[in-house]
Design a protein around this motif. Structure first.
Motif, PDB file in Angstrom:
ATOM      1  N   UNK A 164       0.821  -1.207   0.000  1.00  0.00           N
ATOM      2  CA  UNK A 164       0.000   0.000   0.000  1.00  0.00           C
ATOM      3  C   UNK A 164       0.852   1.253   0.000  1.00  0.00           C
ATOM      4  N   UNK A 165       1.941   1.242   0.747  1.00  0.00           N
ATOM      5  CA  UNK A 165       2.826   2.402   0.780  1.00  0.00           C
ATOM      6  C   UNK A 165       3.457   2.643  -0.590  1.00  0.00           C
ATOM      7  N   UNK A 166       3.920   1.593  -1.246  1.00  0.00           N
ATOM      8  CA  UNK A 166       4.554   1.756  -2.554  1.00  0.00           C
ATOM      9  C   UNK A 166       3.567   2.247  -3.603  1.00  0.00           C
ATOM     10  N   UNK A 167       2.353   1.732  -3.585  1.00  0.00           N
ATOM     11  CA  UNK A 167       1.341   2.184  -4.539  1.00  0.00           C
ATOM     12  C   UNK A 167       0.984   3.643  -4.266  1.00  0.00           C
ATOM     13  N   UNK A 168       0.888   4.017  -3.000  1.00  0.00           N
ATOM     14  CA  UNK A 168       0.598   5.406  -2.637  1.00  0.00           C
ATOM     15  C   UNK A 168       1.705   6.332  -3.127  1.00  0.00           C
ATOM     16  N   UNK A 169       2.957   5.941  -2.941  1.00  0.00           N
ATOM     17  CA  UNK A 169       4.090   6.761  -3.385  1.00  0.00           C
ATOM     18  C   UNK A 169       4.101   6.890  -4.905  1.00  0.00           C
ATOM     19  N   UNK A 170       3.838   5.801  -5.608  1.00  0.00           N
ATOM     20  CA  UNK A 170       3.787   5.855  -7.071  1.00  0.00           C
ATOM     21  C   UNK A 170       2.675   6.797  -7.527  1.00  0.00           C
ATOM     22  N   UNK A 171       1.529   6.749  -6.866  1.00  0.00           N
ATOM     23  CA  UNK A 171       0.430   7.645  -7.218  1.00  0.00           C
ATOM     24  C   UNK A 171       0.805   9.100  -6.968  1.00  0.00           C
ATOM     25  N   UNK A 172       1.504   9.377  -5.871  1.00  0.00           N
ATOM     26  CA  UNK A 172       1.945  10.743  -5.585  1.00  0.00           C
ATOM     27  C   UNK A 172       2.927  11.231  -6.645  1.00  0.00           C
ATOM     28  N   UNK A 173       3.859  10.384  -7.039  1.00  0.00           N
ATOM     29  CA  UNK A 173       4.846  10.759  -8.058  1.00  0.00           C
ATOM     30  C   UNK A 173       4.156  11.069  -9.381  1.00  0.00           C
ATOM     31  N   UNK A 174       3.235  10.221  -9.789  1.00  0.00           N
ATOM     32  CA  UNK A 174       2.527  10.442 -11.052  1.00  0.00           C
ATOM     33  C   UNK A 174       1.697  11.718 -10.980  1.00  0.00           C
ATOM     34  N   UNK A 175       1.046  11.967  -9.849  1.00  0.00           N
ATOM     35  CA  UNK A 175       0.259  13.184  -9.691  1.00  0.00           C
ATOM     36  C   UNK A 175       1.150  14.417  -9.748  1.00  0.00           C
ATOM     37  N   UNK A 176       2.315  14.356  -9.106  1.00  0.00           N
ATOM     38  CA  UNK A 176       3.251  15.483  -9.134  1.00  0.00           C
ATOM     39  C   UNK A 176       3.758  15.739 -10.552  1.00  0.00           C
ATOM     40  N   UNK A 177       4.106  14.686 -11.264  1.00  0.00           N
ATOM     41  CA  UNK A 177       4.574  14.847 -12.641  1.00  0.00           C
ATOM     42  C   UNK A 177       3.486  15.453 -13.529  1.00  0.00           C
ATOM     43  N   UNK A 178       2.269  15.007 -13.344  1.00  0.00           N
ATOM     44  CA  UNK A 178       1.155  15.557 -14.110  1.00  0.00           C
ATOM     45  C   UNK A 178       0.930  17.028 -13.773  1.00  0.00           C
ATOM     46  N   UNK A 179       1.007  17.375 -12.497  1.00  0.00           N
ATOM     47  CA  UNK A 179       0.825  18.771 -12.081  1.00  0.00           C
ATOM     48  C   UNK A 179       1.930  19.657 -12.663  1.00  0.00           C
ATOM     49  N   UNK A 180       3.165  19.175 -12.659  1.00  0.00           N
ATOM     50  CA  UNK A 180       4.279  19.941 -13.230  1.00  0.00           C
ATOM     51  C   UNK A 180       4.077  20.129 -14.728  1.00  0.00           C
ATOM     52  N   UNK A 181       3.693  19.060 -15.407  1.00  0.00           N
ATOM     53  CA  UNK A 181       3.460  19.140 -16.846  1.00  0.00           C
ATOM     54  C   UNK A 181       2.344  20.127 -17.168  1.00  0.00           C
ATOM     55  N   UNK A 182       1.267  20.059 -16.424  1.00  0.00           N
ATOM     56  CA  UNK A 182       0.149  20.974 -16.669  1.00  0.00           C
ATOM     57  C   UNK A 182       0.542  22.422 -16.369  1.00  0.00           C
ATOM     58  N   UNK A 183       1.339  22.644 -15.320  1.00  0.00           N
ATOM     59  CA  UNK A 183       1.782  24.002 -14.987  1.00  0.00           C
ATOM     60  C   UNK A 183       2.663  24.565 -16.098  1.00  0.00           C
ATOM     61  N   UNK A 184       3.572  23.751 -16.624  1.00  0.00           N
ATOM     62  CA  UNK A 184       4.433  24.195 -17.727  1.00  0.00           C
ATOM     63  C   UNK A 184       3.603  24.506 -18.960  1.00  0.00           C
ATOM     64  N   UNK A 185       2.635  23.653 -19.257  1.00  0.00           N
ATOM     65  CA  UNK A 185       1.796  23.852 -20.439  1.00  0.00           C
ATOM     66  C   UNK A 185       0.962  25.129 -20.284  1.00  0.00           C
TER      67      UNK A 185
END
Length: 92
Positions: free
Chosen positions: A62-83
């Motif tokens: 559960x911890x690893x899946x949660x961390x992966x979800x946080x990383x993907x969400x952060x990457x998406x937020x960064x990409x959207x902010x740049x765009x």
């Protein structure tokens, strides 16, 4: 059954959202990539969780899946902010 209902509600929205946030020139390619990632998750998810459960590592699972979800969400937020920043700069 809960997963199936969730996928029924979510799945039609993903291609529309991807088409909305990508340039029109690459919308089809982006939708294909998203579909590929969804399919990969459906393949890797059960294998990964099965291996973790066999070893009794439920907390780590559960911890690893949660961390992966946080990383993907952060990457998406960064990409959207740049765009968004690029779009604002181009419109000036």
């Amino acid at each position: 059954q809960l997963l199936t209902i969730g996928e029924m509600l979510q799945s039609p929205q993903v291609p529309a959202w991807v088409a909305q946030i990508t340039p029109k020139e690459v919308a089809g390619q982006a939708q294909g990539f998203v579909s590929m990632m969804i399919s990969s998750g459906r393949v890797i998810g059960p294998i990964y969780s099965g291996m973790m459960m066999d070893r009794g590592w439920m907390k780590i699972l559960f911890l690893s899946v949660f961390i992966i979800m946080l990383i993907i969400t952060a990457l998406l937020a960064i990409t959207m902010a740049k765009r968004t920043k690029k779009t604002v700069e181009n419109n000036k």
